[in-house]
Structures are given as C-alpha cells and as structure tokens.
Design a protein around this motif. Sequence first.
Motif: not given
Length: 179
Positions: A53, A55, A57, A82-83, A138
């Motif tokens: 997953t 993320d 932004k 991010q992961w 990140e």
Amino acid sequence: MADRRFFLVLAVSFFTVVSANTPEKFRTWLGNEPFKSYNKRIFPRSNQNDNVTVDIKYYLIAITGFDEVAGQMDTVGYMKVQWKNEFLTWSSTDIPVISLPQDNFWLPSLVVSNSVTTLFEVGHSSYPVRITSDGDCEWTVGVVAKTACAVDVSYYPFDIQNCKVTLNPWGFTDNQVIP
C-alpha cells in the motif's frame, strides 16, 4: 481569456537525518544487514504475493499555466510517497533513521498518467528516500507537469474548474501496488 484566481496551499516539511558518529562507522554499519544482502529489484514483501500500500500526498506549489481552449494545466508541486519495506528493518539503537539516494532502494514506479506531453516516471537519482528502522519509507519527489484538464465555461464568469494531476503505479498489477 477569463480572469482566473487560484488559491494555493503550501506545505513545509522538515526532515531529521541521524547519522553515525563518523563516516567510517556509518560505512561499516551500511556494510551489515539488512543492507549487505538488500536487492532493490526484489518486491519489498517477504511473501511476494502480498501487496504494497503506497500513500501518496500531492502538494501544489504553483499553477504556472492554464489554457482553457487546449484544456491543459501546467503545475509545479511535490508529493510525499510512503510505504513499508519489509526487507529494510534494523535495531533502532544503531541508527533510527537514514536518508540515502533513491537509486539504492525499491521504489513504486509512478507516472503522471494524464500528462499531455509524455508519460514519465517521477523521481530523480538525487532525491533521497528516508527510511526508519522499522522499514517505513518516505520519498519526497518534485513534479513539474502539463496535464489534461476538461474545462467547462457554461457558467462563466462564475464557473469553477476541477483539474487533477493523476499518478499511477507503472509496471505493477492493481493488486501488487495499491495507491
């Protein structure tokens, strides 16, 4: 062209980079596990059938161009991606956080899929990946894009435009990388 007013949100990030006491100690530390056997070509899950997953932004810095007739928007921004990488974990008593160039690690290959010029993978070898001792990654990436934007001026001068910068994983199946 119509007078357009844009409102921008600027987000500021601060990074903490922790290093060993000396460059020699840091080099020695990097020569041990997990970095000694790490291979960036291996999907970051111990079970290769699991998914990652990711993320994402996106932070808009500026709209540098807007062409209503062509339906194009030029933007400058950055994104935080991010992961979790299961292969990059270590004792936090050594060094809790590292920040090294992206070329050393597995990355979710991301493209701006609604680009009107070319499909391009975001990132650059100079961008660092920040990794914590529990494998949280990140990656902060700059994005300069010319994207498609369907314009509806039916209610001009009171129209509102919704334009997107669309990022998609490239080279992975839908169940491997979930944005």
